[in-house]
Design a protein around this motif. Structure first.
Motif, PDB file in Angstrom:
ATOM      1  N   THR A  24       0.847  -1.186   0.000  1.00  0.00           N
ATOM      2  CA  THR A  24       0.000   0.000   0.000  1.00  0.00           C
ATOM      3  C   THR A  24       0.886   1.241   0.000  1.00  0.00           C
ATOM      4  O   THR A  24       2.095   1.166   0.267  1.00  0.00           O
ATOM      5  N   ALA A  25       0.279   2.392  -0.261  1.00  0.00           N
ATOM      6  CA  ALA A  25       1.050   3.629  -0.237  1.00  0.00           C
ATOM      7  C   ALA A  25       1.650   3.864   1.148  1.00  0.00           C
ATOM      8  O   ALA A  25       2.808   4.289   1.277  1.00  0.00           O
ATOM      9  N   ALA A  26       0.883   3.567   2.202  1.00  0.00           N
ATOM     10  CA  ALA A  26       1.389   3.764   3.562  1.00  0.00           C
ATOM     11  C   ALA A  26       2.547   2.825   3.864  1.00  0.00           C
ATOM     12  O   ALA A  26       3.549   3.219   4.471  1.00  0.00           O
ATOM     13  N   ALA A  27       2.434   1.565   3.425  1.00  0.00           N
ATOM     14  CA  ALA A  27       3.510   0.597   3.652  1.00  0.00           C
ATOM     15  C   ALA A  27       4.756   0.975   2.857  1.00  0.00           C
ATOM     16  O   ALA A  27       5.886   0.833   3.343  1.00  0.00           O
ATOM     17  N   ALA A  28       4.561   1.461   1.639  1.00  0.00           N
ATOM     18  CA  ALA A  28       5.702   1.884   0.822  1.00  0.00           C
ATOM     19  C   ALA A  28       6.401   3.074   1.460  1.00  0.00           C
ATOM     20  O   ALA A  28       7.636   3.144   1.504  1.00  0.00           O
ATOM     21  N   ALA A  29       5.608   4.039   1.975  1.00  0.00           N
ATOM     22  CA  ALA A  29       6.201   5.204   2.620  1.00  0.00           C
ATOM     23  C   ALA A  29       7.004   4.795   3.852  1.00  0.00           C
ATOM     24  O   ALA A  29       8.115   5.297   4.087  1.00  0.00           O
ATOM     25  N   SER A  30       6.476   3.878   4.634  1.00  0.00           N
ATOM     26  CA  SER A  30       7.182   3.413   5.832  1.00  0.00           C
ATOM     27  C   SER A  30       8.492   2.730   5.468  1.00  0.00           C
ATOM     28  O   SER A  30       9.528   2.946   6.113  1.00  0.00           O
ATOM     29  N   ALA A  31       8.455   1.881   4.426  1.00  0.00           N
ATOM     30  CA  ALA A  31       9.669   1.182   3.998  1.00  0.00           C
ATOM     31  C   ALA A  31      10.716   2.163   3.487  1.00  0.00           C
ATOM     32  O   ALA A  31      11.910   2.040   3.804  1.00  0.00           O
ATOM     33  N   MET A  32      10.275   3.144   2.701  1.00  0.00           N
ATOM     34  CA  MET A  32      11.231   4.140   2.185  1.00  0.00           C
ATOM     35  C   MET A  32      11.856   4.938   3.323  1.00  0.00           C
ATOM     36  O   MET A  32      13.070   5.183   3.332  1.00  0.00           O
ATOM     37  N   ALA A  33      11.033   5.348   4.274  1.00  0.00           N
ATOM     38  CA  ALA A  33      11.545   6.124   5.398  1.00  0.00           C
ATOM     39  C   ALA A  33      12.530   5.314   6.224  1.00  0.00           C
ATOM     40  O   ALA A  33      13.579   5.822   6.655  1.00  0.00           O
ATOM     41  N   GLU A  34      12.208   4.048   6.429  1.00  0.00           N
ATOM     42  CA  GLU A  34      13.106   3.175   7.204  1.00  0.00           C
ATOM     43  C   GLU A  34      14.461   3.051   6.511  1.00  0.00           C
ATOM     44  O   GLU A  34      15.515   3.181   7.138  1.00  0.00           O
ATOM     45  N   GLY A  35      14.434   2.791   5.202  1.00  0.00           N
ATOM     46  CA  GLY A  35      15.688   2.644   4.471  1.00  0.00           C
ATOM     47  C   GLY A  35      16.487   3.930   4.422  1.00  0.00           C
ATOM     48  O   GLY A  35      17.717   3.923   4.595  1.00  0.00           O
ATOM     49  N   TRP A  36      15.812   5.042   4.188  1.00  0.00           N
ATOM     50  CA  TRP A  36      16.504   6.335   4.119  1.00  0.00           C
ATOM     51  C   TRP A  36      17.189   6.651   5.449  1.00  0.00           C
ATOM     52  O   TRP A  36      18.349   7.114   5.480  1.00  0.00           O
ATOM     53  N   ALA A  37      16.493   6.390   6.546  1.00  0.00           N
ATOM     54  CA  ALA A  37      17.024   6.705   7.866  1.00  0.00           C
ATOM     55  C   ALA A  37      18.262   5.889   8.208  1.00  0.00           C
ATOM     56  O   ALA A  37      19.095   6.325   9.014  1.00  0.00           O
ATOM     57  N   ARG A  38      18.394   4.732   7.603  1.00  0.00           N
ATOM     58  CA  ARG A  38      19.594   3.919   7.872  1.00  0.00           C
ATOM     59  C   ARG A  38      20.850   4.640   7.410  1.00  0.00           C
ATOM     60  O   ARG A  38      21.914   4.528   8.027  1.00  0.00           O
ATOM     61  N   ALA A  39      20.750   5.363   6.325  1.00  0.00           N
ATOM     62  CA  ALA A  39      21.917   6.045   5.763  1.00  0.00           C
ATOM     63  C   ALA A  39      22.015   7.499   6.202  1.00  0.00           C
ATOM     64  O   ALA A  39      23.111   8.057   6.267  1.00  0.00           O
ATOM     65  N   ARG A  40      20.858   8.132   6.470  1.00  0.00           N
ATOM     66  CA  ARG A  40      20.847   9.548   6.816  1.00  0.00           C
ATOM     67  C   ARG A  40      19.913   9.746   8.008  1.00  0.00           C
ATOM     68  O   ARG A  40      18.816  10.276   7.872  1.00  0.00           O
ATOM     69  N   GLY A  41      20.388   9.345   9.159  1.00  0.00           N
ATOM     70  CA  GLY A  41      19.546   9.337  10.348  1.00  0.00           C
ATOM     71  C   GLY A  41      19.191  10.703  10.890  1.00  0.00           C
ATOM     72  O   GLY A  41      18.269  10.823  11.697  1.00  0.00           O
ATOM     73  N   ARG A  42      19.882  11.759  10.472  1.00  0.00           N
ATOM     74  CA  ARG A  42      19.601  13.095  10.989  1.00  0.00           C
ATOM     75  C   ARG A  42      18.565  13.845  10.153  1.00  0.00           C
ATOM     76  O   ARG A  42      18.087  14.908  10.557  1.00  0.00           O
TER      77      ARG A  42
END
Length: 365
Positions: A24-42
């Motif tokens: 879903t759009a919400a699940a995709a957004a959560s996955a993208m945010a999780e992955g992005w935060a791994r590399a750019r946590g700030r």
């Protein structure tokens, strides 16, 4: 390439559509945010799932509008193959938001689409949803079109009212809006049967031809009953031709992604972002013509934000992506190593693609 600030964490708007039948759009957004935060946590991440009118339309609207200002309602309707279905719609003031996929979506078939479902699937339940909304006092009805199992031109929806003329009479005082995800006409090589029929089980030329003939006859009925010729109208082919019925009834045709942006105040969020992180199942030529990615890229360009796309598959060359306004595009299939692997664990590989995108940006921010 648009620049991003070097002196502070980035403000990232995470605004994808759903990924077909996998996220879903919400699940995709959560996955993208999780992955992005791994590399750019700030970085500051704001999640804003999107829709172009297809599956997930009302979920995205409810989240964007806010539960305090919108009410979820339910209706028992007829599913695409005649079985009972429970469909949800939204009421916000005197406006009803309806998602056609709730009543005639592919997921309601109960089995993979085939020739029989392609010929038999009906939009009857969508008519029932519209009738329910009007009976409960809606003065404006916005119908999200996309993800349907049917190619009946809206004949089923009209039958739920007792025919086109009765439907027109029942909706005479109602402001209709067709929220389309495509600008396809009803008929022809770019029409509902030829382009979208194969996705709904019409995977042979004879079935497509039969669907096309049926739509042609239905277009003539609409002309006779309403005086409106929708057969070549842009958007008439949306949701298996349901767009054509709504157009014949006087509906205003608008792109669903634009409606979502307007109703949820997306423009302000884009204006505050340094990076717009968006995506969908497959980025292709259609993405620039009414899909979420195209809309977000246009809005980001007006505000000078950088556009990063995460998709299941990227079907455009880099020059085409640039023309669309996309700065970078990353594929979950590439991150996974194969289509099968990406489909088996979609959230994990979307997250990995987002991590790679964020990591690559570390050198420019």
């Amino acid at each position: 390439m648009r620049r991003v600030p070097r002196t502070r964490p980035l403000r990232v708007l995470v605004a994808p559509d759903g990924f077909g039948g996998t996220l879903t759009a919400a699940a995709a957004a959560s996955a993208m945010a999780e992955g992005w935060a791994r590399a750019r946590g700030r970085d500051e991440l704001a999640l804003a799932p999107q829709s172009d009118g297809g599956p997930g339309f009302i979920d995205v609207l409810r989240r964007g509008i806010g539960p305090a200002h919108v009410e979820s309602r339910w209706a028992d309707v007829t599913g695409p193959l005649g079985a009972p279905a429970r469909a949800r719609w939204l009421r916000a003031g005197d406006t009803a938001f309806i998602e056609s996929a709730q009543a005639c979506g592919l997921r309601l078939l109960g089995r993979p689409p085939d020739r029989d479902t392609a010929m038999d699937a009906t939009s009857f339940g969508v008519g029932e949803l519209i009738a329910r909304a009007v009976a409960e006092g809606a003065e404006r009805v916005v119908v999200g079109l996309g993800g349907s199992a049917c190619t009946d031109g809206g004949a089923g929806a009209a039958a739920a009212f007792g025919g086109v003329r009765r439907m027109r009479g029942a909706l005479g005082g109602v402001e209709l809006t067709a929220a389309v995800d495509v600008r396809s006409p009803l008929l022809g090589v770019e029409g509902a049967a030829a382009v979208f029929g194969p996705q709904k089980g019409a995977d042979d030329a004879d079935t497509v031809r039969l669907l096309e003939e049926r739509l042609r006859e239905w277009g003539a009925v609409l002309l006779a009953d309403t005086g409106v010729d929708v057969r070549d109208g842009a958007g008439a082919g949306a949701a298996g031709g349901l767009g054509g019925l709504l157009m014949a009834l006087g509906a205003r045709v608008r792109q669903g992604a634009g409606i979502v942006g307007e109703v949820t105040g997306r423009g302000a969020a884009v204006g505050e972002a340094d990076v717009v992180l968006t995506g969908e199942g497959c980025v292709d030529a259609g993405s620039a013509r009414g899909k979420v990615v195209g809309h977000l890229a246009e809005e980001a360009a007006r505000h000078g934000a950088r556009v990063v796309v995460i998709a299941g598959r990227i079907a455009l060359a880099e020059p085409d992506l640039r023309r669309m306004g996309v700065d970078e595009a990353w594929s979950a299939v590439e991150a996974a190593g194969s289509v099968d692997a990406a489909m088996a664990h979609p959230a994990a590989h979307v997250a990995e693609a987002a991590r790679r995108a964020a990591q690559a940006m570390a050198g420019t921010a």
